[in-house]
Design a protein around this motif. Sequence first.
Motif, mmCIF file in Angstrom:
data_model
loop_
_atom_site.group_PDB
_atom_site.id
_atom_site.type_symbol
_atom_site.label_atom_id
_atom_site.label_comp_id
_atom_site.label_asym_id
_atom_site.label_seq_id
_atom_site.Cartn_x
_atom_site.Cartn_y
_atom_site.Cartn_z
ATOM 1 N N THR A 1 0.824 -1.207 0.000
ATOM 2 C CA THR A 1 0.000 0.000 0.000
ATOM 3 C C THR A 1 0.859 1.259 0.000
ATOM 4 O OG1 THR A 1 -0.140 -0.080 2.408
ATOM 5 C CG2 THR A 1 -1.894 -1.163 1.191
ATOM 6 N N ASP A 2 0.289 2.320 -0.521
ATOM 7 C CA ASP A 2 0.884 3.660 -0.497
ATOM 8 C C ASP A 2 2.232 3.745 -1.202
ATOM 9 O OD1 ASP A 2 -1.199 4.920 0.897
ATOM 10 O OD2 ASP A 2 -0.467 4.129 2.791
ATOM 11 N N PHE A 3 2.410 2.948 -2.247
ATOM 12 C CA PHE A 3 3.646 3.068 -3.019
ATOM 13 C C PHE A 3 3.572 4.252 -3.979
ATOM 14 C CE2 PHE A 3 6.020 1.938 -6.931
ATOM 15 C CZ PHE A 3 7.307 2.002 -6.391
ATOM 16 N N ALA A 4 2.402 4.491 -4.547
ATOM 17 C CA ALA A 4 2.234 5.598 -5.475
ATOM 18 C C ALA A 4 0.764 5.984 -5.530
ATOM 19 C CB ALA A 4 2.731 5.222 -6.867
ATOM 20 N N VAL B 1 -8.998 17.153 -9.384
ATOM 21 C CA VAL B 1 -10.387 16.862 -9.723
ATOM 22 C C VAL B 1 -10.690 15.374 -9.643
ATOM 23 C CG1 VAL B 1 -10.691 18.911 -11.123
ATOM 24 C CG2 VAL B 1 -9.823 16.837 -12.183
ATOM 25 N N ARG B 2 -9.683 14.561 -9.744
ATOM 26 C CA ARG B 2 -9.846 13.118 -9.572
ATOM 27 C C ARG B 2 -8.589 12.594 -8.897
ATOM 28 N NH1 ARG B 2 -14.261 14.318 -10.779
ATOM 29 N NH2 ARG B 2 -15.665 13.447 -12.331
ATOM 30 N N SER B 3 -8.733 11.635 -8.015
ATOM 31 C CA SER B 3 -7.578 11.085 -7.326
ATOM 32 C C SER B 3 -7.750 9.589 -7.161
ATOM 33 C CB SER B 3 -7.407 11.743 -5.949
ATOM 34 O OG SER B 3 -6.267 11.238 -5.292
ATOM 35 N N GLY B 4 -6.661 8.883 -7.237
ATOM 36 C CA GLY B 4 -6.727 7.439 -7.036
ATOM 37 C C GLY B 4 -5.459 6.922 -6.398
ATOM 38 N N LYS B 5 -5.608 6.278 -5.272
ATOM 39 C CA LYS B 5 -4.471 5.607 -4.654
ATOM 40 C C LYS B 5 -4.527 4.150 -5.047
ATOM 41 C CE LYS B 5 -3.207 8.103 -0.438
ATOM 42 N NZ LYS B 5 -3.160 8.022 1.025
ATOM 43 N N GLU B 6 -3.409 3.606 -5.338
ATOM 44 C CA GLU B 6 -3.370 2.196 -5.699
ATOM 45 C C GLU B 6 -2.289 1.490 -4.919
ATOM 46 O OE1 GLU B 6 -4.939 -0.091 -7.440
ATOM 47 O OE2 GLU B 6 -6.550 1.258 -7.976
ATOM 48 N N ALA B 7 -2.590 0.286 -4.499
ATOM 49 C CA ALA B 7 -1.574 -0.567 -3.901
ATOM 50 C C ALA B 7 -0.929 -1.368 -5.028
ATOM 51 C CB ALA B 7 -2.216 -1.496 -2.876
ATOM 52 N N PHE B 8 0.305 -1.766 -4.824
ATOM 53 C CA PHE B 8 1.070 -2.365 -5.909
ATOM 54 C C PHE B 8 1.818 -3.606 -5.455
ATOM 55 C CE2 PHE B 8 0.729 2.103 -6.654
ATOM 56 C CZ PHE B 8 0.432 2.200 -7.998
ATOM 57 N N LEU C 1 2.640 10.215 -8.622
ATOM 58 C CA LEU C 1 3.318 10.609 -7.388
ATOM 59 C C LEU C 1 3.810 9.375 -6.647
ATOM 60 C CD1 LEU C 1 4.068 12.950 -5.480
ATOM 61 C CD2 LEU C 1 1.842 12.648 -4.376
ATOM 62 N N ALA C 2 5.111 9.239 -6.541
ATOM 63 C CA ALA C 2 5.707 8.117 -5.821
ATOM 64 C C ALA C 2 5.738 8.408 -4.325
ATOM 65 C CB ALA C 2 7.128 7.874 -6.328
ATOM 66 N N ASN C 3 5.582 7.342 -3.541
ATOM 67 C CA ASN C 3 5.731 7.437 -2.090
ATOM 68 C C ASN C 3 4.909 8.600 -1.522
ATOM 69 O OD1 ASN C 3 6.699 6.808 0.477
ATOM 70 N ND2 ASN C 3 8.688 7.782 0.160
ATOM 71 N N PRO C 4 3.606 8.645 -1.777
ATOM 72 C CA PRO C 4 2.805 9.830 -1.454
ATOM 73 C C PRO C 4 2.729 10.151 0.033
ATOM 74 C CG PRO C 4 1.390 7.986 -2.070
ATOM 75 C CD PRO C 4 2.796 7.576 -2.399
ATOM 76 N N GLU C 5 2.833 9.139 0.887
ATOM 77 C CA GLU C 5 2.759 9.374 2.333
ATOM 78 C C GLU C 5 4.144 9.461 2.974
ATOM 79 O OE1 GLU C 5 -0.097 10.008 3.640
ATOM 80 O OE2 GLU C 5 -1.202 9.527 1.810
ATOM 81 N N ASN C 6 5.192 9.385 2.135
ATOM 82 C CA ASN C 6 6.582 9.415 2.630
ATOM 83 C C ASN C 6 6.855 8.329 3.657
ATOM 84 O OD1 ASN C 6 7.309 11.548 0.984
ATOM 85 N ND2 ASN C 6 6.858 13.102 2.529
ATOM 86 N N ARG C 7 6.174 7.202 3.506
ATOM 87 C CA ARG C 7 6.418 6.098 4.433
ATOM 88 C C ARG C 7 7.734 5.394 4.135
ATOM 89 N NH1 ARG C 7 0.604 3.008 5.328
ATOM 90 N NH2 ARG C 7 -0.481 4.753 6.355
#
Length: 608
Positions: A470-473, A486-493, A565-571
């Motif tokens: 999760t939260d890779f990009a 206007v649109r956003s999507g988080k994806e697990a990889f 956007l990579a690493n969006p949560e800076n985890r």
Amino acid sequence: MMTRSQQGRTNRLTRPSIAIAAAVAVTAGVVAAAPDAKTAQPGPKLSLIAASASVTLDSWKEDPGVYLDLGTYLTSENGAFELKVTRKSYKDPVVAAQIIRVGKKTQTKALPAGLVKDFSGLPDFAQISVIDAAGKSVLEKTEAFCPNNASGRVRPDAPANSKYPQSCPVNPFTLGSVWGVENGWAANTYAGYYSDAVQLPAGTYTAKISVTKKYRDLFGIEDKPQSVKVTVRERSWEGEGGGEGVSASSESSESSSGASSKTAAKSGHDAHAGHAAAAPAAPSAHAGHGAPARTDAPAAATTGAGSTFNVGHGPYPPAPPALPWALKKQAAEKGALGRQGFSAAAVGDRTGQTDGSRQAPGVQPNAKRPAGKATVPDVPKPDLRSLPAYGITVSDGYEDVPGKDYLAFSANVWNAGPAKLVVDGFRSPGKELMDAYQYFYDADGKQVGYTPTGTMEWDPRPGHEHWHFTDFASYRLLKADQKETVRSGKEAFCLANTDAVDYTVKNANWHPGNTDLSTACGQENSISVREVLDVGSGDTYTQDLPGQSFDITDLPNGTYYIQVLANPENRLKETNHDNNSALRKVVLGGKKGARTVKVPAHHLIDAN
């Protein structure tokens, strides 16, 4: 289009062809033994050879055309033939230089400006002339040459393994590559998957193959054209017993020089058990029974899928093997070609075979959860960077959500190093999620620290069915001001090294493992998983199904930007968080139910 694992299903089994390997070894051995092989000017001695005096090629009634794999190779003696290909930025042209090593000295010889325009190989390298039995010229064409193409040793004392990568990347946003023919090796001059079929009626021909003059002059290659007799035979898949689950190689196709190499194989998650393209029926490929393989057409130029674009990472196939003696295990399964008629190759690299698919065994996670206090030591760390989106198109949502318009695209996050990204997931018995940890290593490769970094989740949806980190990009569709989302999507990889983005960066691994979903992502009953993004490689993910792509049904026409956007949560701990975002401009038009998208060039990169 399909998700990474939701690939086409039409596949055929082919039989290994080994006889030509001996022909290459014998022919090239003569070259290696030439008196001047060791006395030429410093640098490699390059020669064009033909593995066999004759080849048999197939033209299928259902898909007429002949792929001219004529079994010619470029050999390198007195050293390796090596080219370094780079660009400073997307505003700068691609430049190439030959790297010549003599003893401990290294020389760099710049290639002429404009000679190489991308990273897929040397354009117009081989000149091919074909005459028919009556002596009439029926074909003149040139072929590009990827030095990393299907290759093998030409003498027994040559290095056992080639140090060079296993394909030339064609991702439009590639930044750097290294091409080479190892000392004592030979690389197939056939452009393979990237070559167009030619129309030749059934009959006999003579093909003359030579290296074009500009490359002979540039690299000191002797002008010695090769002549190969060609037999073209017309065949029909239906007429030769093609059917569900039938292996696809006839006895006679063993002498063919690879027309069947365009055949696609079983998709990644279906082939999971074998770490290769072998389905349970694969042994029948060696028996040579059943109908012959049918040649599939190449993917469109706008796919965004490169030769290292592996199984499970998009709807288009990677480059099938161009090596005549490659051990081709390809699963047979008649049926629909998937939603758009596409298929996915899963041919793995094996002894004597470097076909570009780069399917490799996944790395194993630690046996136990990390013990002791979590620490983030002062050692090299990965540097995650995003490439601009590409392969951009409008989708109707298929049968899943009819009446909608979606903006589909491919996105890639890559690792510029100098350290690889290693994430392990550990599952507590009965738990739905795995706990994820990032690991750190010193210069000697010893693990010296770890830190918790979120979770991994099992994705049960058809076409996924593997563990996602999760939260890779994340992906966002921004308004023209590049600020309001206007649109956003988080994806697990599931991480896999699908694309060679820049193999010139420090510590780049030219032979990464973990290159396909069938080995990288685990199974539903897995207790632990290791996912790796190696230095120099990136992971392409095709966002095309509802829930992944952007719903643009009710968006006004106009200018937008796709943000990757990579690493969006800076985890994840990395060396630089300031280069994680990439934008790609798109212009939406049309009407509901018939939306359109225009994709302007990104500086010098004019690819959608």
